[in-house]
Design a protein around this motif. Structure first.
Motif, PDB file in Angstrom:
ATOM      1  N   ASP A 379      38.681  30.652  37.195  1.00 56.35           N
ATOM      2  CA  ASP A 379      37.259  30.803  36.921  1.00 56.35           C
ATOM      3  C   ASP A 379      36.926  30.506  35.465  1.00 56.35           C
ATOM      4  O   ASP A 379      35.841  30.817  34.981  1.00 56.35           O
ATOM      5  N   THR A 380      37.882  29.916  34.753  1.00 56.60           N
ATOM      6  CA  THR A 380      37.687  29.549  33.357  1.00 56.60           C
ATOM      7  C   THR A 380      38.578  28.356  33.026  1.00 56.60           C
ATOM      8  O   THR A 380      39.353  27.905  33.874  1.00 56.60           O
ATOM      9  N   THR A 381      38.476  27.851  31.809  1.00 50.03           N
ATOM     10  CA  THR A 381      39.174  26.625  31.417  1.00 50.03           C
ATOM     11  C   THR A 381      40.588  26.913  30.926  1.00 50.03           C
ATOM     12  O   THR A 381      40.764  27.627  29.936  1.00 50.03           O
ATOM     13  N   PRO A 382      41.618  26.372  31.596  1.00 51.05           N
ATOM     14  CA  PRO A 382      42.986  26.499  31.078  1.00 51.05           C
ATOM     15  C   PRO A 382      43.265  25.408  30.042  1.00 51.05           C
ATOM     16  O   PRO A 382      42.706  24.321  30.120  1.00 51.05           O
ATOM     17  N   VAL A 383      44.130  25.704  29.091  1.00 51.52           N
ATOM     18  CA  VAL A 383      44.466  24.700  28.071  1.00 51.52           C
ATOM     19  C   VAL A 383      45.946  24.337  28.129  1.00 51.52           C
ATOM     20  O   VAL A 383      46.320  23.265  28.579  1.00 51.52           O
ATOM     21  N   ASP A 384      46.817  25.241  27.697  1.00 52.49           N
ATOM     22  CA  ASP A 384      48.236  24.895  27.630  1.00 52.49           C
ATOM     23  C   ASP A 384      49.040  25.757  28.594  1.00 52.49           C
ATOM     24  O   ASP A 384      48.569  26.810  29.049  1.00 52.49           O
ATOM     25  N   VAL A 385      50.250  25.316  28.902  1.00 54.05           N
ATOM     26  CA  VAL A 385      51.103  26.028  29.861  1.00 54.05           C
ATOM     27  C   VAL A 385      52.546  25.954  29.389  1.00 54.05           C
ATOM     28  O   VAL A 385      52.966  24.974  28.774  1.00 54.05           O
ATOM     29  N   THR A 386      53.311  27.017  29.653  1.00 56.94           N
ATOM     30  CA  THR A 386      54.737  27.048  29.354  1.00 56.94           C
ATOM     31  C   THR A 386      55.463  27.736  30.494  1.00 56.94           C
ATOM     32  O   THR A 386      54.886  28.590  31.185  1.00 56.94           O
ATOM     33  N   SER A 387      56.711  27.370  30.706  1.00 58.46           N
ATOM     34  CA  SER A 387      57.515  28.042  31.727  1.00 58.46           C
ATOM     35  C   SER A 387      58.211  29.242  31.089  1.00 58.46           C
ATOM     36  O   SER A 387      58.806  29.134  30.023  1.00 58.46           O
ATOM     37  N   VAL A 388      58.085  30.401  31.739  1.00 53.15           N
ATOM     38  CA  VAL A 388      58.743  31.627  31.276  1.00 53.15           C
ATOM     39  C   VAL A 388      60.100  31.770  31.968  1.00 53.15           C
ATOM     40  O   VAL A 388      61.105  32.074  31.345  1.00 53.15           O
ATOM     41  N   THR A 389      60.109  31.556  33.286  1.00 55.98           N
ATOM     42  CA  THR A 389      61.342  31.486  34.070  1.00 55.98           C
ATOM     43  C   THR A 389      61.196  30.313  35.036  1.00 55.98           C
ATOM     44  O   THR A 389      60.187  29.600  35.010  1.00 55.98           O
ATOM     45  N   ASP A 390      62.168  30.148  35.922  1.00 56.06           N
ATOM     46  CA  ASP A 390      62.076  29.086  36.930  1.00 56.06           C
ATOM     47  C   ASP A 390      60.982  29.358  37.944  1.00 56.06           C
ATOM     48  O   ASP A 390      60.596  28.466  38.706  1.00 56.06           O
ATOM     49  N   THR A 391      60.468  30.606  37.955  1.00 55.48           N
ATOM     50  CA  THR A 391      59.446  30.964  38.946  1.00 55.48           C
ATOM     51  C   THR A 391      58.216  31.590  38.314  1.00 55.48           C
ATOM     52  O   THR A 391      57.396  32.171  39.014  1.00 55.48           O
ATOM     53  N   GLU A 392      58.066  31.475  36.990  1.00 54.02           N
ATOM     54  CA  GLU A 392      56.906  32.095  36.339  1.00 54.02           C
ATOM     55  C   GLU A 392      56.394  31.226  35.196  1.00 54.02           C
ATOM     56  O   GLU A 392      57.186  30.649  34.445  1.00 54.02           O
ATOM     57  N   CYS A 425      42.955  31.472  21.862  1.00 52.72           N
ATOM     58  CA  CYS A 425      44.300  30.912  21.948  1.00 52.72           C
ATOM     59  C   CYS A 425      44.254  29.453  22.397  1.00 52.72           C
ATOM     60  O   CYS A 425      43.318  29.020  23.065  1.00 52.72           O
ATOM     61  N   CYS A 426      45.295  28.716  22.054  1.00 55.69           N
ATOM     62  CA  CYS A 426      45.342  27.302  22.434  1.00 55.69           C
ATOM     63  C   CYS A 426      46.737  26.921  22.919  1.00 55.69           C
ATOM     64  O   CYS A 426      46.994  26.877  24.105  1.00 55.69           O
ATOM     65  N   GLY A 427      47.684  26.663  22.015  1.00 58.37           N
ATOM     66  CA  GLY A 427      49.037  26.264  22.406  1.00 58.37           C
ATOM     67  C   GLY A 427      49.902  27.464  22.736  1.00 58.37           C
ATOM     68  O   GLY A 427      49.682  28.570  22.233  1.00 58.37           O
ATOM     69  N   ILE A 428      50.930  27.239  23.574  1.00 55.13           N
ATOM     70  CA  ILE A 428      51.829  28.334  23.958  1.00 55.13           C
ATOM     71  C   ILE A 428      53.208  27.779  24.253  1.00 55.13           C
ATOM     72  O   ILE A 428      53.354  26.675  24.778  1.00 55.13           O
ATOM     73  N   SER A 429      54.241  28.547  23.874  1.00 58.34           N
ATOM     74  CA  SER A 429      55.625  28.175  24.161  1.00 58.34           C
ATOM     75  C   SER A 429      56.437  29.451  24.317  1.00 58.34           C
ATOM     76  O   SER A 429      56.188  30.450  23.635  1.00 58.34           O
ATOM     77  N   TYR A 430      57.424  29.419  25.234  1.00 52.23           N
ATOM     78  CA  TYR A 430      58.270  30.589  25.496  1.00 52.23           C
ATOM     79  C   TYR A 430      59.704  30.273  25.114  1.00 52.23           C
ATOM     80  O   TYR A 430      60.208  29.184  25.391  1.00 52.23           O
ATOM     81  N   CYS A 431      60.378  31.260  24.479  1.00 51.26           N
ATOM     82  CA  CYS A 431      61.781  31.076  24.114  1.00 51.26           C
ATOM     83  C   CYS A 431      62.440  32.439  23.947  1.00 51.26           C
ATOM     84  O   CYS A 431      61.956  33.273  23.166  1.00 51.26           O
ATOM     85  N   GLN A 432      63.492  32.695  24.686  1.00 55.11           N
ATOM     86  CA  GLN A 432      64.333  33.878  24.557  1.00 55.11           C
ATOM     87  C   GLN A 432      63.528  35.179  24.528  1.00 55.11           C
ATOM     88  O   GLN A 432      63.648  36.000  23.615  1.00 55.11           O
TER      89      GLN A 432
END
Length: 580
Positions: A379-392, A425-432
């Protein structure tokens, strides 16, 4: 190869077989493989084979051999080498990755690809590609430079794996040793807490005991005074009664007068006893301590110590061979507008996740079938996406200042919990176990855990102005800043340890498997590759149509990116390039 439907010449004896060399000295080698020995009618210099009349004609027509050099019967060699007389059967048993029922038989020089006959027919025609039959060129590989280079590369990888394993083993030992110290510190801290609580407990107990002792002393004072008065009063009263009974009038008169004086003294003694304030008590715990135990989620925090200098050395960006692998249409029947792909990430080499801002959608793309397999509407505008796990997944929603977590199960996308943030918020990245998020309003970068606890905030006019995208590895955080025209490198403590300038409009950013950084620069219509220490850079793809979002697949050496020109033929497709 034998030609289907081929008939034996009328003048050729049916008794001729593989062993009848005395009858045929120069024969067709393709037919000989099938157990039929026919006289040679010509010779192919490229294949180095004698051919019968039918094979000779067929050789001129086939796509793979039409350009070969053929010699007729008069010009062909009249003898056969020992290698030709007793040819070995080609070892072609490896199945094609695209067409599993076919085996690999050919090699395309242009695309450096192993092919089956279907691949050749459909994708690598003779007019556009130089295709070789593997047995024709395989004898050149024995003890070749390529053979030695490959072995050397494999040895190098083995050495790198060994070194990496030893480094990790050494650093793991250091880490485990530090954790032993941490456990000792935790125990010591707990003892200190217990000691302080014991002190506070003793203070409270001493205060209670003091009140208890004071109560007992006051009671004893009252009891002693009252007991003395009571005894004196009884003695005086008994004397008056005796004198009255014995009618000793003179003594009674004097005793009564004496008693009048004593009564005043007795009343004075009783009345002068202290007005002891005797009370009952309740214990009310210290709210500060109680709240501390209720509100605190941990006994303390772990801080990371660098085991070694993790800064990668300055490197020279290698030259890459690039080839366009095609494009994937990501527009669906659910879309009401043109696509605007602003973020993308790979869950697996076959599963690409993209954000479509114009259509408020998260899309799952199968890279093998090249189709959108699921679409989740927001219902709103998505910008960036990152993988947290293989299923999330985690997606930034700047208009709501949220991170939306999304699960991937049975090839379906489903919304999960939401994480509230304190900016756009804009960019996103997941690590450890950590999320790194860039903010445009206010311009900053935050490192958080997946529960939303802010671990580090980086802010500063000299660092960020419009940080759009972010990518991470275990050593570094890279941020592209659209207004500062830089790619900034931070360590995980939030300290600036490198910067690369010279770009016009740095946008989406991703890391390759060898530690270099790939960055879109839509104003120049290029994708630039930057060294891991931000020391050097080189354009790897140019003449693009405003590249916008991108991600790298280490398993296939493929780069996926979107374009944003506002035109359907650009915006509605994801481009696929191979970089070697």
């Amino acid at each position: 190869m034998a030609v289907p439907g081929k008939k034996m010449p009328k003048n050729f004896s049916s008794s001729t077989s593989m062993s009848s060399d005395e009858y045929v000295k120069v024969y067709c080698q393709p037919c000989d493989h099938d157990g039929t020995r026919l006289p040679a009618h010509g010779y192919c210099k490229d294949c180095r084979e004698h051919l019968c009349e039918t094979c000779f004609v067929f050789h001129k027509r086939h796509t793979l051999s039409r350009h070969h050099t053929l010699l007729d019967k008069n010009s062909m060699p009249q003898t056969m080498s020992s290698a030709s007389v007793h040819p070995s059967q080609p070892d072609l048993t490896k199945p094609c990755t695209k067409h599993m029922k076919k085996v690999i038989e050919f090699y395309c020089q242009n695309h450096k690809a192993l092919l089956c006959s279907v691949c050749v027919t459909l994708e690598h025609t003779g007019t556009s590609c130089k295709v070789n039959y593997i047995p024709d060129i395989s004898d050149q590989i024995i003890n070749s430079k390529e053979h030695l280079d490959i072995l050397k590369s494999l040895e190098t990888i083995t050495e790198q794996c060994h070194k990496k394993s030893e480094d990790v083993k050494k650093n793991t030992a250091k880490s485990n040793s530090s954790l032993t110290t941490v456990l000792a510190d935790i125990k010591k801290f707990r003892i200190e807490i217990n000691q302080r609580l014991d002190e506070l407990k003793k203070q409270a107990e001493d205060a209670a005991k003091a009140i208890h002792q004071e109560n007992n002393n006051n009671l004893k004072t009252v009891e002693t005074t009252c007991d003395d008065v009571t005894k004196s009063v009884k003695k005086l009263s008994d004397a008056i009664k005796h004198l009255n009974t014995t009618k000793q009038t003179d003594s009674l008169f004097m005793e009564l007068k004496f008693a009048e004086e004593m009564i005043k003294d007795y009343e004075k003694s009783v009345n002068q006893l202290p007005a002891f304030d005797v009370k009952e008590y309740n214990f009310i715990p210290n709210k500060a301590i109680s709240n501390l135990l209720d509100n605190e989620g941990s006994l303390g925090t772990f801080t990371e110590k660098s085991l070694k200098d993790t800064s990668p050395p300055a490197v020279d960006i290698k030259s890459r061979q690039t080839s366009h692998q095609g494009e994937i249409c990501v527009k669906t029947s659910k879309d009401k507008r043109i696509c605007w792909i602003r973020g993308m990430t790979l869950l697996t080499p076959d599963l690409l996740i993209i954000t479509d801002s114009f259509n408020n959608a998260i899309k799952m793309v199968n890279t093998r079938s090249q189709s959108v397999t699921d679409q989740l509407q927001l219902d709103t505008t998505p910008v960036d996406v990152t993988s947290v796990t293989d299923t999330e997944l985690a997606v930034t929603l700047p208009n709501k200042q949220n991170i939306q977590f999304i699960s991937v199960s049975s090839n379906k996308l489903k919304m999960k919990q939401i994480l509230k943030l304190d900016g756009k918020c804009c960019g996103i990245s997941y690590c450890q176990g950590k999320l790194v998020v860039s903010f445009t309003t206010p311009a900053k970068l935050q490192i958080l855990n997946t529960s939303g606890t802010i671990l580090t905030t980086v802010i500063g006019e000299n660092i960020f102005s419009k940080p759009i995208h972010v990518t991470t590895n275990t050593n570094s955080i890279y941020i592209s800043d659209w207004e500062m025209k830089t790619v900034t490198r931070l360590n995980w403590q939030g300290e600036v340890i490198g910067s690369y300038g010279g770009m016009v409009e740095p946008g989406a950013i991703t890391l390759s498997d060898d530690g270099t950084v790939l960055v879109c620069d839509p104003s120049r219509n290029v994708i630039e590759e930057i060294a891991g220490d931000c020391s050097t850079g080189k354009i790897v793809l140019k003449d693009l149509n405003s590249p916008h979002a991108l991600c790298w697949c280490a398993g296939t050496s493929k780069l996926y990116f979107s374009c944003n020109t506002g035109v359907d033929k650009d915006n509605n497709f994801v481009q696929v390039f191979k970089l070697l």
